[in-house]
Design an enzyme around this catalytic site. Structure first.
Site, PDB file in Angstrom:
ATOM      1  N   LYS A   1       6.123  -2.325 -13.108  1.00  0.00           N
ATOM      2  CA  LYS A   1       6.967  -1.618 -14.076  1.00  0.00           C
ATOM      3  C   LYS A   1       6.892  -2.279 -15.449  1.00  0.00           C
ATOM      4  CE  LYS A   1      10.709  -2.262 -11.586  1.00  0.00           C
ATOM      5  NZ  LYS A   1      10.133  -3.021 -10.466  1.00  0.00           N
TER       6      LYS A   1
ATOM      7  N   ARG B   1      19.069   1.591 -10.424  1.00  0.00           N
ATOM      8  CA  ARG B   1      18.666   0.798  -9.272  1.00  0.00           C
ATOM      9  C   ARG B   1      19.323   1.258  -7.982  1.00  0.00           C
ATOM     10  NH1 ARG B   1      15.600  -3.629 -11.290  1.00  0.00           N
ATOM     11  NH2 ARG B   1      15.281  -5.068  -9.575  1.00  0.00           N
TER      12      ARG B   1
ATOM     13  N   ARG C   1       2.549 -14.138 -10.074  1.00  0.00           N
ATOM     14  CA  ARG C   1       2.975 -13.790 -11.438  1.00  0.00           C
ATOM     15  C   ARG C   1       3.326 -15.026 -12.266  1.00  0.00           C
ATOM     16  NH1 ARG C   1       7.522  -9.482 -12.207  1.00  0.00           N
ATOM     17  NH2 ARG C   1       8.604 -10.829 -10.740  1.00  0.00           N
TER      18      ARG C   1
ATOM     19  N   ARG D   1       8.998 -17.098 -12.593  1.00  0.00           N
ATOM     20  CA  ARG D   1      10.379 -16.612 -12.542  1.00  0.00           C
ATOM     21  C   ARG D   1      11.123 -17.234 -11.380  1.00  0.00           C
ATOM     22  NH1 ARG D   1      10.758 -10.211 -13.415  1.00  0.00           N
ATOM     23  NH2 ARG D   1      12.001 -10.354 -11.515  1.00  0.00           N
TER      24      ARG D   1
ATOM     25  N   ARG E   1      14.650  -9.361  -2.349  1.00  0.00           N
ATOM     26  CA  ARG E   1      14.529  -8.321  -3.394  1.00  0.00           C
ATOM     27  C   ARG E   1      13.862  -7.066  -2.829  1.00  0.00           C
ATOM     28  NH1 ARG E   1      11.141 -11.497  -7.403  1.00  0.00           N
ATOM     29  NH2 ARG E   1      11.042  -9.584  -8.602  1.00  0.00           N
TER      30      ARG E   1
HETATM   31  P1  AP5 Z   1       5.209  -6.676 -13.128  1.00  0.00           P
HETATM   32  O1  AP5 Z   1       4.752  -5.694 -14.134  1.00  0.00           O
HETATM   33  O2  AP5 Z   1       5.901  -7.910 -13.598  1.00  0.00           O
HETATM   34  O3  AP5 Z   1       6.085  -5.943 -11.988  1.00  0.00           O
HETATM   35  P2  AP5 Z   1       7.551  -5.360 -12.044  1.00  0.00           P
HETATM   36  O4  AP5 Z   1       7.553  -4.075 -11.281  1.00  0.00           O
HETATM   37  O5  AP5 Z   1       8.076  -5.319 -13.438  1.00  0.00           O
HETATM   38  O6  AP5 Z   1       8.265  -6.458 -11.165  1.00  0.00           O
HETATM   39  P3  AP5 Z   1       9.663  -7.196 -11.326  1.00  0.00           P
HETATM   40  O7  AP5 Z   1       9.600  -8.340 -10.360  1.00  0.00           O
HETATM   41  O8  AP5 Z   1       9.980  -7.516 -12.742  1.00  0.00           O
HETATM   42  O9  AP5 Z   1      10.618  -6.110 -10.800  1.00  0.00           O
HETATM   43  P4  AP5 Z   1      12.027  -6.323 -10.289  1.00  0.00           P
HETATM   44  O10 AP5 Z   1      12.465  -4.924 -10.189  1.00  0.00           O
HETATM   45  O11 AP5 Z   1      12.171  -7.136  -9.055  1.00  0.00           O
HETATM   46  O12 AP5 Z   1      12.705  -7.265 -11.380  1.00  0.00           O
HETATM   47  P5  AP5 Z   1      13.768  -7.027 -12.519  1.00  0.00           P
HETATM   48  O13 AP5 Z   1      13.447  -7.959 -13.597  1.00  0.00           O
HETATM   49  O14 AP5 Z   1      13.948  -5.582 -12.820  1.00  0.00           O
HETATM   50  O15 AP5 Z   1       3.938  -7.060 -12.236  1.00  0.00           O
HETATM   51  C1  AP5 Z   1       4.040  -8.042 -11.207  1.00  0.00           C
HETATM   52  C2  AP5 Z   1       2.746  -8.850 -11.151  1.00  0.00           C
HETATM   53  O16 AP5 Z   1       1.675  -7.992 -10.735  1.00  0.00           O
HETATM   54  C3  AP5 Z   1       2.305  -9.439 -12.499  1.00  0.00           C
HETATM   55  O17 AP5 Z   1       1.761 -10.691 -12.298  1.00  0.00           O
HETATM   56  C4  AP5 Z   1       1.235  -8.447 -13.018  1.00  0.00           C
HETATM   57  O18 AP5 Z   1       0.277  -9.100 -13.837  1.00  0.00           O
HETATM   58  C5  AP5 Z   1       0.617  -7.954 -11.729  1.00  0.00           C
HETATM   59  N1  AP5 Z   1       0.168  -6.554 -11.799  1.00  0.00           N
HETATM   60  C6  AP5 Z   1       0.840  -5.510 -12.362  1.00  0.00           C
HETATM   61  N2  AP5 Z   1       0.143  -4.371 -12.200  1.00  0.00           N
HETATM   62  C7  AP5 Z   1      -1.000  -4.714 -11.517  1.00  0.00           C
HETATM   63  C8  AP5 Z   1      -2.129  -3.959 -11.030  1.00  0.00           C
HETATM   64  N3  AP5 Z   1      -2.213  -2.636 -11.214  1.00  0.00           N
HETATM   65  N4  AP5 Z   1      -3.100  -4.632 -10.382  1.00  0.00           N
HETATM   66  C9  AP5 Z   1      -3.002  -5.973 -10.181  1.00  0.00           C
HETATM   67  N5  AP5 Z   1      -1.960  -6.743 -10.625  1.00  0.00           N
HETATM   68  C10 AP5 Z   1      -0.966  -6.103 -11.272  1.00  0.00           C
HETATM   69  O19 AP5 Z   1      15.129  -7.486 -11.782  1.00  0.00           O
HETATM   70  C11 AP5 Z   1      15.385  -8.832 -11.466  1.00  0.00           C
HETATM   71  C12 AP5 Z   1      16.808  -8.958 -10.945  1.00  0.00           C
HETATM   72  O20 AP5 Z   1      17.744  -8.555 -11.976  1.00  0.00           O
HETATM   73  C13 AP5 Z   1      17.167  -8.065  -9.756  1.00  0.00           C
HETATM   74  O21 AP5 Z   1      16.783  -8.662  -8.534  1.00  0.00           O
HETATM   75  C14 AP5 Z   1      18.681  -7.956  -9.909  1.00  0.00           C
HETATM   76  O22 AP5 Z   1      19.341  -9.106  -9.468  1.00  0.00           O
HETATM   77  C15 AP5 Z   1      18.858  -7.876 -11.420  1.00  0.00           C
HETATM   78  N6  AP5 Z   1      18.848  -6.495 -11.930  1.00  0.00           N
HETATM   79  C16 AP5 Z   1      17.918  -5.949 -12.761  1.00  0.00           C
HETATM   80  N7  AP5 Z   1      18.212  -4.671 -13.026  1.00  0.00           N
HETATM   81  C17 AP5 Z   1      19.353  -4.401 -12.344  1.00  0.00           C
HETATM   82  C18 AP5 Z   1      20.143  -3.224 -12.210  1.00  0.00           C
HETATM   83  N8  AP5 Z   1      19.828  -2.064 -12.807  1.00  0.00           N
HETATM   84  N9  AP5 Z   1      21.257  -3.299 -11.422  1.00  0.00           N
HETATM   85  C19 AP5 Z   1      21.609  -4.447 -10.793  1.00  0.00           C
HETATM   86  N10 AP5 Z   1      20.889  -5.590 -10.885  1.00  0.00           N
HETATM   87  C20 AP5 Z   1      19.772  -5.570 -11.643  1.00  0.00           C
END
Ligand code: AP5
Length: 242
Positions: free
Chosen positions: A22, A97, A146, A179, A190
């Site tokens: 994402k 979410r 990552r 992270r 997660r």
């Molecule tokens: P990346 O692009 O970083 O993936 P991502 O989907 O953004 O993953 P996240 O881990 O950031 O998602 P998340 O939903 O767990 O975290 P968030 O920060 O929202 O890619 C991942 C890796 O893969 C990278 O190394 C990249 O280079 C590689 N990659 C990407 N595409 C590729 C491809 N096509 N081929 C090969 N490699 C590839 O949330 C974190 C925490 O915040 C949650 O756990 C929760 O506690 C809190 N939180 C956030 N939002 C909310 C909400 N709305 N409500 C409640 N709590 C929330």
């Protein structure tokens, strides 16, 4: 605000499991369409780092891989969406979410963005919801590999997209960081939270006919192509001045 939204590409919601790409894809959309990325995870991590009251409440929840309580997230998202740079569209990465957050977002957009949009144009202003589908084992490799730049936010991966110099950002040379929630036991938590709470969000939008799925197992550029195609087919036909 409504008129400006109707001139842009409108809101884009990126759904997908942790590690589905994402954040990576949001950056491609920002570059192409010049609308801001709103990552609730990034905002929360920033609050944690600055030890704000919200950050102190969110810190332990995030470290466990659970979702932060909805009420805290609503205030944060509302404040961000009211900023002027969201008028022509925005990308939501990590929000909504759970189905309650999706319902909240629909109500928020209805009251604050679409108030003055006539019913014929309304469909075009609704968010396009893009779900990035990725195989479970691939997700694990992506998350454990990552690394990110703490200064510019660029995302790397040891297996798929390593930096040119080990542990250094290609752009500004900063030391890359892991992270806090990318430890294996937290990753599993997660992914479980995603299965039980976030998957139903896709069903919510599917019922409304707003969901597009893309194959996220492919290389980054090919995933981006699919997303751009989806956005273009949803793109608002403009009638007013640009
Ligand atoms: P990346 O692009 O970083 O993936 P991502 O989907 O953004 O993953 P996240 O881990 O950031 O998602 P998340 O939903 O767990 O975290 P968030 O920060 O929202 O890619 C991942 C890796 O893969 C990278 O190394 C990249 O280079 C590689 N990659 C990407 N595409 C590729 C491809 N096509 N081929 C090969 N490699 C590839 O949330 C974190 C925490 O915040 C949650 O756990 C929760 O506690 C809190 N939180 C956030 N939002 C909310 C909400 N709305 N409500 C409640 N709590 C929330």
């Amino acid at each position: 605000m409504a008129e400006a939204t109707s001139r842009g590409i409108g809101p884009v919601i990126l759904l997908g499991a942790p590690g589905s790409g994402k954040g990576t894809q949001a950056k491609q959309i920002v570059e192409r369409y010049h609308i801001p990325q709103i990552s609730t995870g990034d905002i929360l991590r920033n609050e944690v780092q600055r030890q704000t009251p919200l950050g102190l409440l969110a810190k332990d929840v995030m470290a466990r891989g659970e979702l932060v309580p909805d009420d805290l997230v609503y205030d944060m998202v509302a404040e961000r969406l009211r900023q002027g740079d969201c008028e022509s569209g925005f990308i939501l990465d990590g929000f909504p979410r759970n189905p309650a957050q999706a319902g909240w977002l629909d109500a928020f957009l209805e009251h604050e963005f679409f108030e003055n949009v006539d019913s014929a144009s309304r469909g075009k202003c609704l968010p396009i919801v893009i779900r990035i589908d990725v195989d479970y084992n691939q997700l694990l490799r992506r998350l454990t590999g990552r690394r990110s730049c703490p200064v510019c936010g660029r995302i790397y991966n040891l297996y798929f997209h390593p930096p040119r110099v080990a542990d250094q950002c290609d752009v500004d040379g900063s030391k890359l960081v892991i992270r806090n929630d990318d430890r294996e036991e937290v990753i599993r938590e997660r992914l479980t939270a995603y299965e039980s709470q976030t998957k139903p969000v896709a069903e919510y939008y599917e019922r409304k006919g707003r969901l597009v799925s893309v194959n996220g197992d492919l290389p980054v550029d090919q995933v981006t192509e699919q997303i751009f195609r989806a956005i273009e087919s949803h793109r608002v036909v403009t009638t007013g001045p640009q």
